[in-house]
Write a protein that holds these residues in place. Sequence first.
Motif, PDB file in Angstrom:
ATOM      1  N   LEU A 123       0.889  -1.138   0.014  1.00  0.00           N
ATOM      2  CA  LEU A 123       0.119  -0.061   0.017  1.00  0.00           C
ATOM      3  C   LEU A 123       0.822   1.354  -0.049  1.00  0.00           C
ATOM      4  CD1 LEU A 123      -3.029   0.770   0.004  1.00  0.00           C
ATOM      5  CD2 LEU A 123      -2.859   0.732   2.440  1.00  0.00           C
ATOM      6  N   ARG A 124       0.870   1.999  -1.157  1.00  0.00           N
ATOM      7  CA  ARG A 124       1.787   2.859  -1.177  1.00  0.00           C
ATOM      8  C   ARG A 124       1.261   4.509  -1.187  1.00  0.00           C
ATOM      9  NH1 ARG A 124       4.349  -0.880  -4.094  1.00  0.00           N
ATOM     10  NH2 ARG A 124       6.621  -1.435  -3.608  1.00  0.00           N
ATOM     11  N   GLN A 125       1.967   5.211  -0.594  1.00  0.00           N
ATOM     12  CA  GLN A 125       1.261   6.875  -0.919  1.00  0.00           C
ATOM     13  C   GLN A 125       1.677   7.307  -2.172  1.00  0.00           C
ATOM     14  OE1 GLN A 125       1.606  10.030  -0.665  1.00  0.00           O
ATOM     15  NE2 GLN A 125      -0.342  10.671   0.285  1.00  0.00           N
ATOM     16  N   LYS A 126       0.860   8.130  -2.962  1.00  0.00           N
ATOM     17  CA  LYS A 126       1.073   8.528  -4.197  1.00  0.00           C
ATOM     18  C   LYS A 126       2.221   9.852  -4.218  1.00  0.00           C
ATOM     19  CE  LYS A 126      -3.156   7.042  -6.307  1.00  0.00           C
ATOM     20  NZ  LYS A 126      -4.623   7.321  -7.143  1.00  0.00           N
ATOM     21  N   THR A 127       2.410  10.480  -3.162  1.00  0.00           N
ATOM     22  CA  THR A 127       3.241  11.593  -3.035  1.00  0.00           C
ATOM     23  C   THR A 127       4.439  11.331  -2.577  1.00  0.00           C
ATOM     24  OG1 THR A 127       1.043  12.993  -2.629  1.00  0.00           O
ATOM     25  CG2 THR A 127       3.430  14.139  -2.521  1.00  0.00           C
ATOM     26  N   TRP A 128       4.679  10.481  -1.463  1.00  0.00           N
ATOM     27  CA  TRP A 128       5.897  10.199  -0.826  1.00  0.00           C
ATOM     28  C   TRP A 128       6.211   8.809  -1.178  1.00  0.00           C
ATOM     29  CZ3 TRP A 128       2.000  12.358   2.209  1.00  0.00           C
ATOM     30  CH2 TRP A 128       2.081  13.807   2.330  1.00  0.00           C
ATOM     31  N   SER A 129       7.554   8.557  -0.989  1.00  0.00           N
ATOM     32  CA  SER A 129       7.983   7.123  -1.117  1.00  0.00           C
ATOM     33  C   SER A 129       7.642   6.402   0.268  1.00  0.00           C
ATOM     34  CB  SER A 129       9.561   7.105  -1.381  1.00  0.00           C
ATOM     35  OG  SER A 129      10.221   7.744  -0.443  1.00  0.00           O
ATOM     36  N   LEU A 130       6.604   6.120   0.242  1.00  0.00           N
ATOM     37  CA  LEU A 130       6.059   5.449   1.626  1.00  0.00           C
ATOM     38  C   LEU A 130       5.334   4.270   1.259  1.00  0.00           C
ATOM     39  CD1 LEU A 130       5.817   5.857   4.906  1.00  0.00           C
ATOM     40  CD2 LEU A 130       4.005   7.163   4.340  1.00  0.00           C
ATOM     41  N   GLU A 131       5.244   2.908   2.064  1.00  0.00           N
ATOM     42  CA  GLU A 131       4.623   2.175   1.602  1.00  0.00           C
ATOM     43  C   GLU A 131       4.308   1.045   2.991  1.00  0.00           C
ATOM     44  OE1 GLU A 131       8.112  -1.179   0.027  1.00  0.00           O
ATOM     45  OE2 GLU A 131       7.217   0.433  -1.460  1.00  0.00           O
ATOM     46  N   VAL A 132       3.407   0.382   3.026  1.00  0.00           N
ATOM     47  CA  VAL A 132       3.115  -0.673   4.130  1.00  0.00           C
ATOM     48  C   VAL A 132       2.806  -1.967   3.289  1.00  0.00           C
ATOM     49  CG1 VAL A 132       1.469  -1.348   5.739  1.00  0.00           C
ATOM     50  CG2 VAL A 132       2.218   0.932   5.547  1.00  0.00           C
ATOM     51  N   HIS A 133       3.368  -3.045   3.938  1.00  0.00           N
ATOM     52  CA  HIS A 133       2.946  -4.549   3.121  1.00  0.00           C
ATOM     53  C   HIS A 133       2.309  -5.110   4.074  1.00  0.00           C
ATOM     54  CE1 HIS A 133       6.290  -4.030   0.159  1.00  0.00           C
ATOM     55  NE2 HIS A 133       6.951  -3.161   1.276  1.00  0.00           N
ATOM     56  N   ARG A 134       1.381  -6.013   3.515  1.00  0.00           N
ATOM     57  CA  ARG A 134       0.366  -6.803   4.080  1.00  0.00           C
ATOM     58  C   ARG A 134       0.115  -8.167   3.389  1.00  0.00           C
ATOM     59  NH1 ARG A 134       0.995  -3.973   7.625  1.00  0.00           N
ATOM     60  NH2 ARG A 134      -0.562  -2.893   9.045  1.00  0.00           N
ATOM     61  N   THR A 135       0.004  -9.273   3.944  1.00  0.00           N
ATOM     62  CA  THR A 135      -0.065 -10.652   3.342  1.00  0.00           C
ATOM     63  C   THR A 135      -1.556 -11.018   3.582  1.00  0.00           C
ATOM     64  OG1 THR A 135       2.116 -11.086   3.458  1.00  0.00           O
ATOM     65  CG2 THR A 135       0.950 -12.794   3.171  1.00  0.00           C
ATOM     66  N   ILE A 136      -2.397 -11.395   2.521  1.00  0.00           N
ATOM     67  CA  ILE A 136      -3.337 -12.159   2.483  1.00  0.00           C
ATOM     68  C   ILE A 136      -3.583 -13.434   2.065  1.00  0.00           C
ATOM     69  CG2 ILE A 136      -4.811  -9.895   2.987  1.00  0.00           C
ATOM     70  CD1 ILE A 136      -5.212  -9.847   0.084  1.00  0.00           C
ATOM     71  N   SER A 137      -4.340 -14.310   2.394  1.00  0.00           N
ATOM     72  CA  SER A 137      -4.470 -15.665   1.729  1.00  0.00           C
ATOM     73  C   SER A 137      -6.027 -16.188   1.724  1.00  0.00           C
ATOM     74  CB  SER A 137      -3.635 -16.463   2.612  1.00  0.00           C
ATOM     75  OG  SER A 137      -3.934 -16.614   3.920  1.00  0.00           O
ATOM     76  N   MET A 138      -6.058 -17.336   1.013  1.00  0.00           N
ATOM     77  CA  MET A 138      -7.421 -17.673   0.980  1.00  0.00           C
ATOM     78  C   MET A 138      -7.336 -19.434   0.798  1.00  0.00           C
ATOM     79  SD  MET A 138      -9.157 -17.051  -2.752  1.00  0.00           S
ATOM     80  CE  MET A 138     -10.307 -18.086  -2.533  1.00  0.00           C
ATOM     81  N   ARG A 139      -8.117 -20.348   1.087  1.00  0.00           N
ATOM     82  CA  ARG A 139      -7.849 -21.445   0.968  1.00  0.00           C
ATOM     83  C   ARG A 139      -8.764 -22.004  -0.321  1.00  0.00           C
ATOM     84  NH1 ARG A 139      -6.030 -25.848   3.937  1.00  0.00           N
ATOM     85  NH2 ARG A 139      -7.178 -27.924   3.506  1.00  0.00           N
ATOM     86  N   LEU A 140      -8.219 -22.664  -1.159  1.00  0.00           N
ATOM     87  CA  LEU A 140      -8.741 -23.374  -2.489  1.00  0.00           C
ATOM     88  C   LEU A 140      -8.891 -24.828  -2.451  1.00  0.00           C
ATOM     89  CD1 LEU A 140      -6.682 -21.334  -5.188  1.00  0.00           C
ATOM     90  CD2 LEU A 140      -8.912 -20.879  -4.211  1.00  0.00           C
TER      91      LEU A 140
END
Length: 536
Positions: free
Chosen positions: A433-450
Amino acid sequence: MVIFQGHPGINTTQLPPFTTRNQLLDWAETKGPTASIAELTDPQSILLRLDQAPGAPSSCSLELLMDMGHTLEWRPLTRAPVRGCRLEGVPGHKEAHILRVLPHVGTEARPRTVTVKVELSCASGDPDAILILQGPPYVSWLIDSNHNMQIWTTGEYSIKIFPEKNIHGFVLPDTPQGLLGEARRLNASVVASFVELPVANVVSLQAHSCGGGLQTSPAPVQTTPPKESCNQELLLSLIQPKCSEGIMTLVLKKDLISTLQCTITSLTFWDPSCQAEDRDDQFVLRSPYSSCGMKVKENVVNNEVIINLLSSSSPQRKKVHCISTEGLHFQLGLFLSPHFLQASSTIELGQQGFVQVSMSPSIPELMLQLDSCNLDLGPDADTVELIQSQAPKGSCVSLLSPGPGGDVRFSFLLRGYMVPTPTTGTLSCTIALRQKTWSLEVHRTISMRLNIVSPGLPAPTDKGLVLPAVLGITFGAFLIGALLTAALWYIYSHTRPPGKREPVVAVAAPASSESSSTNHSIGSTQSTPCSTSSMA
């Protein structure tokens, strides 16, 4: 080398050649419980009083600047670092000599008296100078000076020639920058010396001439660094916040600060009460998103870091930002068609899957990007890498155009033959998840079972059925219905009463009259009762 001064019958034990502190501690434990442990840097003299220990320490983890009280007194061989600077905009030639005593780490804060010896070599009377002494509340001062000078201290102080007369001090700032401001307020144009020391019994300050910087004994050092020595632009580039679990954290390594020839006197957020913690080899400034002047707007957290340098009269400022994921929801969905209409939790071997990653609510200032994705098929099969470094992994994976709300989409083709055949899998994606103005980001991991099925077999827990399964069920139902209908008709036709059965008509060829009459009579007799029925 051991040289004894005293009783000649003292026994000594030669230590093994230890290379680490833990080896020494392990060896000491074989001799008995540890009563005390200290690690000193360049000691000139050590006084160790071996009284009866009140109790063994809970652990042998060393604490920086620990006050061992009556047990240990020592004198360092190396001199303490002394700094100095000019306070711009203040006229005159008044000097300030600042000594800041740091609080000890021990849990018990016992009253202490610090003797401060000041030796100035002034040929023309007393200097125009002020001595500023700042320390913890439990520290009092005994000042021994060979010249008259203005004194400004915390706690209480007394002069050596009048030791019984205690003079109340003042409330002084407990930060280097605050003490520099106090010197400016007292009309000092030059900070001839600024020294920070742990709690000590005696501190000796020396200066070879009035107008020069004070030195800690035994030798004088240059105290005023060049004004332009600190590379402030590179220093500000080191301010990079880390955002995690609702907390903004900034870490500055002291070795990097020293390489840039900078001396930081204070490091705070916009709220000056939120100061950095001075640890062994780094400064750590941290705060939750709800304090220290943090401002949150559309999940973007904003604040300002203020750095005060010893070589600069004006503070350096840098705006810092974090992304707050509170209230944001991320969804990972699998679809079996490129129209992305109905999500599914089942995919067939050899089938193409369409994946969509979405965020709600949608925030225009934030941009959702896909860093990596993989499909874990269990311990008996290799993990299928789908996306790596925001790029498709292999020819069977394609990045698709974003959805209407900025949803990230891609497709992949699952191999049709695997040994062993998997039945379940876990689709995991790491998003940024990045901010468009500054070089700033946050990472997240999501998953689902198939659920994974072989071609032609229905999924036991799926919401729908694949086309081959639907056709198979329809044909089976038709075949069973046809066979059941034929069987019921056969049973019905062979179990009807005789009167309900179809009539039998006999036809004979002409012969003699007797035979004809007889045949006719027989036919007439059999057909008369059911003539109507026979005609029918």
